[in-house]
Design a protein around this motif. Structure first.
Motif, PDB file in Angstrom:
ATOM      1  N   UNK A   1      40.852  36.773  21.829  1.00 20.84           N
ATOM      2  CA  UNK A   1      41.338  35.411  22.037  1.00 20.84           C
ATOM      3  C   UNK A   1      41.728  35.245  23.494  1.00 20.84           C
ATOM      4  N   UNK A   2      40.843  34.651  24.271  1.00 25.67           N
ATOM      5  CA  UNK A   2      41.076  34.423  25.701  1.00 25.67           C
ATOM      6  C   UNK A   2      41.523  32.989  25.954  1.00 25.67           C
ATOM      7  N   UNK A   3      40.818  32.039  25.375  1.00 26.17           N
ATOM      8  CA  UNK A   3      41.073  30.638  25.678  1.00 26.17           C
ATOM      9  C   UNK A   3      42.218  30.053  24.859  1.00 26.17           C
ATOM     10  N   UNK A   4      42.824  30.852  23.996  1.00 28.34           N
ATOM     11  CA  UNK A   4      44.047  30.421  23.316  1.00 28.34           C
ATOM     12  C   UNK A   4      45.293  30.687  24.138  1.00 28.34           C
ATOM     13  N   UNK A   5      45.130  31.257  25.352  1.00 27.77           N
ATOM     14  CA  UNK A   5      46.279  31.628  26.174  1.00 27.77           C
ATOM     15  C   UNK A   5      46.794  30.439  26.987  1.00 27.77           C
ATOM     16  N   UNK A   6      47.350  29.493  26.262  1.00 25.76           N
ATOM     17  CA  UNK A   6      48.031  28.347  26.849  1.00 25.76           C
ATOM     18  C   UNK A   6      49.478  28.756  27.104  1.00 25.76           C
ATOM     19  N   UNK A   7      49.902  28.765  28.373  1.00 24.29           N
ATOM     20  CA  UNK A   7      51.257  29.175  28.712  1.00 24.29           C
ATOM     21  C   UNK A   7      52.249  28.015  28.655  1.00 24.29           C
ATOM     22  N   UNK A   8      51.789  26.859  28.199  1.00 26.22           N
ATOM     23  CA  UNK A   8      52.704  25.736  28.023  1.00 26.22           C
ATOM     24  C   UNK A   8      52.265  24.474  28.709  1.00 26.22           C
ATOM     25  N   UNK A   9      51.167  24.530  29.468  1.00 27.85           N
ATOM     26  CA  UNK A   9      50.715  23.307  30.158  1.00 27.85           C
ATOM     27  C   UNK A   9      49.191  23.149  30.112  1.00 27.85           C
ATOM     28  N   UNK A  10      48.547  23.780  29.123  1.00 31.43           N
ATOM     29  CA  UNK A  10      47.112  23.572  28.947  1.00 31.43           C
ATOM     30  C   UNK A  10      46.340  24.857  28.770  1.00 31.43           C
ATOM     31  N   UNK A  11      45.220  24.763  28.059  1.00 29.03           N
ATOM     32  CA  UNK A  11      44.376  25.918  27.810  1.00 29.03           C
ATOM     33  C   UNK A  11      43.676  26.375  29.091  1.00 29.03           C
ATOM     34  N   UNK A  12      43.262  27.636  29.132  1.00 27.39           N
ATOM     35  CA  UNK A  12      42.558  28.139  30.317  1.00 27.39           C
ATOM     36  C   UNK A  12      41.277  27.363  30.611  1.00 27.39           C
ATOM     37  N   UNK A  13      40.982  27.279  31.891  1.00 23.19           N
ATOM     38  CA  UNK A  13      39.737  26.679  32.356  1.00 23.19           C
ATOM     39  C   UNK A  13      38.638  27.724  32.394  1.00 23.19           C
ATOM     40  N   UNK A  14      39.006  28.962  32.706  1.00 28.26           N
ATOM     41  CA  UNK A  14      38.031  30.047  32.843  1.00 28.26           C
ATOM     42  C   UNK A  14      38.747  31.381  32.739  1.00 28.26           C
ATOM     43  N   UNK A  15      37.966  32.432  32.609  1.00 27.16           N
ATOM     44  CA  UNK A  15      38.470  33.804  32.592  1.00 27.16           C
ATOM     45  C   UNK A  15      37.684  34.599  33.626  1.00 27.16           C
ATOM     46  N   UNK A  16      38.381  35.484  34.330  1.00 30.68           N
ATOM     47  CA  UNK A  16      37.730  36.348  35.308  1.00 30.68           C
ATOM     48  C   UNK A  16      38.417  37.709  35.319  1.00 30.68           C
ATOM     49  N   UNK A  17      37.720  38.718  35.827  1.00 30.49           N
ATOM     50  CA  UNK A  17      38.304  40.054  35.949  1.00 30.49           C
ATOM     51  C   UNK A  17      38.409  40.436  37.416  1.00 30.49           C
ATOM     52  N   UNK A  18      39.190  41.502  37.681  1.00 31.57           N
ATOM     53  CA  UNK A  18      39.410  41.959  39.042  1.00 31.57           C
ATOM     54  C   UNK A  18      38.362  42.946  39.499  1.00 31.57           C
ATOM     55  N   UNK A  19      38.670  43.648  40.577  1.00 27.50           N
ATOM     56  CA  UNK A  19      37.709  44.568  41.171  1.00 27.50           C
ATOM     57  C   UNK A  19      37.629  45.920  40.492  1.00 27.50           C
ATOM     58  N   UNK A  20      38.507  46.181  39.516  1.00 27.34           N
ATOM     59  CA  UNK A  20      38.520  47.480  38.854  1.00 27.34           C
ATOM     60  C   UNK A  20      37.233  47.769  38.100  1.00 27.34           C
ATOM     61  N   UNK A  21      36.684  48.953  38.317  1.00 27.88           N
ATOM     62  CA  UNK A  21      35.502  49.436  37.591  1.00 27.88           C
ATOM     63  C   UNK A  21      34.258  48.572  37.812  1.00 27.88           C
ATOM     64  N   UNK A  22      34.197  47.864  38.938  1.00 24.62           N
ATOM     65  CA  UNK A  22      33.041  47.020  39.210  1.00 24.62           C
ATOM     66  C   UNK A  22      31.927  47.855  39.849  1.00 24.62           C
ATOM     67  N   UNK A  23      30.877  48.083  39.075  1.00 26.05           N
ATOM     68  CA  UNK A  23      29.722  48.834  39.547  1.00 26.05           C
ATOM     69  C   UNK A  23      28.453  48.069  39.205  1.00 26.05           C
ATOM     70  N   UNK A  24      27.384  48.388  39.874  1.00 24.39           N
ATOM     71  CA  UNK A  24      26.073  47.807  39.601  1.00 24.39           C
ATOM     72  C   UNK A  24      25.694  48.089  38.147  1.00 24.39           C
ATOM     73  N   UNK A  25      25.533  47.026  37.372  1.00 23.61           N
ATOM     74  CA  UNK A  25      25.135  47.163  35.978  1.00 23.61           C
ATOM     75  C   UNK A  25      26.241  46.904  34.978  1.00 23.61           C
ATOM     76  N   UNK A  26      27.418  46.514  35.439  1.00 24.15           N
ATOM     77  CA  UNK A  26      28.512  46.253  34.504  1.00 24.15           C
ATOM     78  C   UNK A  26      28.470  44.800  34.031  1.00 24.15           C
ATOM     79  N   UNK A  27      28.494  44.613  32.724  1.00 21.32           N
ATOM     80  CA  UNK A  27      28.545  43.283  32.113  1.00 21.32           C
ATOM     81  C   UNK A  27      29.776  43.210  31.220  1.00 21.32           C
TER      82      UNK A  27
END
Length: 467
Positions: free
Chosen positions: A402-428
């Protein structure tokens, strides 16, 4: 939760305003204190094998709060809500510790999570020149997103190395954008997995938006060990540093791909059209097979070159004694399909999907428990060195979270993204796509291969723009 001295360092236009430590606090508490006694959580083989990879880094992009809400009020409210969430997930506010031991095989170390209550790092940052559209409105993901996350460049074992102060196992960052807010967490993969990550995130967001008793269930904090596994698990190293193998990834670029429920149903129907028997290829397996074929084509691999696809598999639901609300790490990289590139391209979607299906099916309870029982005798860590190659694909996370249910009190998320951790060629990395049943995918590839992929009409025909 007093704010510590502010820091003014900038990276990619992101300025750190303040840092503080947030400690667990129950409902109604106005101050937080460390526990009088320290509980010890011994790490399982599933936990230990992931100490050698980067922290889990994911977060959500939110609209800007209503105008009367000041940034300081928002940040303080999120910190207080996180403190209440940590009352349920209090081990994450602790610190990793190592202890030397002497056994029949010589000196070694054990690693545990000490529930010290020292707290999690909470960062407030500002990216005044970055807009919601910059992050979510383009197919390609801008590198500034990596600066929305704390504890960058660390592997799990770094938190167990003696330092003052010790590195926390969990950190959160709230970054103000020009017209939105990005809320992110970085969680040590040696103490938790994606399921536990989003369980905590869901708890935090519900506490933030609700004044009523929360409905998100509490986590199961106890760890599961197979009967024949020693507790604590001894590692055959004089120090934990010997288990870490630094990995320097070749340059990569990222894009975010959105697949509608309709396009996924079409892929699934095609993937199952030639399969006989009772087994059925799933929607996710069909989508990943489509990706595997297209990426192999974009990489221009030699026909005889072997390409592989590894899926991260959760042991929840596969190992009976591991509950769904388990708060430790139960993710293993055990499902791998391999084939020559030429054969994969000739066969297309259906054979590729069937290979992925069979790889997942091989991860049954007997295989998972058997490998865990034997792990302490010959520890195998999740290394990128010696495992990664430019013909590999790997997928983690799940569209069931459940990603888009994370409304902190002023609206549902617009998008989800991840950081630079474990980012390698071929990661999905896969996510739910919000309402409608689609799947979002964050794809990381070598620049030349990514350019060819997004110019591939056959692949992009099932991709929707947005999010």
């Amino acid at each position: 939760m007093a704010t510590e001295a502010s820091a003014s360092a900038c990276q990619h236009g992101v300025r750190i305003v303040s840092r503080r430590m947030v400690r667990p606090a129950s409902d109604g508490e106005t101050t937080t204190t460390k526990p009088k006694s320290t509980e010890t959580v011994h790490l399982t083989p599933w936990d230990l094998q992931m100490l050698t990879v980067d922290y889990i880094q994911m977060g959500v992009l939110l609209p800007r709060p209503p105008t009367p809400t000041t940034a300081e009020h928002m940040v303080d409210h999120l910190a207080q809500s996180l403190a209440r969430a940590l009352a349920r997930f209090y081990p994450y506010a602790g610190r990793l510790a190592t202890e030397e031991h002497t056994g029949g095989s010589g000196k070694g170390v054990t690693v545990s999570l000490q529930c010290t209550g020292d707290g999690v790092e909470f960062v407030h940052a500002v990216a005044a020149d970055t807009t919601v559209a910059d992050v979510a409105g383009s197919l390609r993901i801008p590198r500034v997103v990596w600066s929305f996350f704390p504890l960058n460049g660390l592997v799990g074992a770094d938190a167990a190395v003696a330092s003052s102060p010790r590195i926390p196992v969990l950190a959160a960052q709230v970054t103000e954008l020009a017209d939105g807010v990005f809320v992110a967490m970085s969680l040590n993969h040696g103490v938790a997995d994606g399921t536990a990550f989003w369980h905590l995130f869901n708890t935090w967001s519900e506490i933030s938006r609700s004044s009523e008793a929360i409905t998100t269930p509490e986590p199961v904090l106890g760890r599961w060990f197979p009967d024949a596994c020693p507790v604590p698990v001894p590692l055959p190293f004089p120090t934990l540093d010997h288990a870490v193998r630094p990995f320097h990834s070749p340059p990569v670029e990222e894009c975010f791909l959105a697949f509608s429920a309709e396009s996924i149903r079409s892929l699934k129907a095609r993937a199952n059209a030639e399969i006989s028997g009772t087994a059925t290829v799933s929607s996710l397996q069909s989508l990943l097979a489509h990706l595997w074929v297209a990426v192999t084509r974009a990489r221009r691999l030699r026909p005889e070159q072997e390409t592989s696809y590894t899926l991260a598999v959760s042991c929840r639901g596969r190992v009976k004694r591991v509950p769904q609300l388990y708060s430790g790490n139960s993710m293993v990289r055990c499902a791998t399909a391999k084939v020559a590139a030429g054969e994969l391209l000739r066969g297309g979607l259906c054979p590729a999907a069937w290979r992925l299906n069979r790889a997942v099916a091989s991860c049954d309870e007997a295989a998972l428990v058997g490998s865990t029982v034997a792990w302490h005798a010959e520890p195998r860590f999740a290394y990128l060195v010696g495992w990664w190659d430019p013909a590999l694909l790997v997928t983690g996370n799940s569209p069931r979270f459940d990603v888009f249910g994370n409304d902190f009190g002023w609206g549902r998320p617009v998008a989800v993204r991840s950081g630079g951790g474990n980012k390698v060629d071929g990661r999905a990395t896969v996510y739910e796509l919000g309402r409608g049943g689609g799947i979002g995918m964050e794809l990381c590839l070598a620049p030349e291969a990514l350019a060819r992929l997004i110019a591939d009409d056959e692949f992009m025909a099932v991709v929707n723009q947005g999010q």
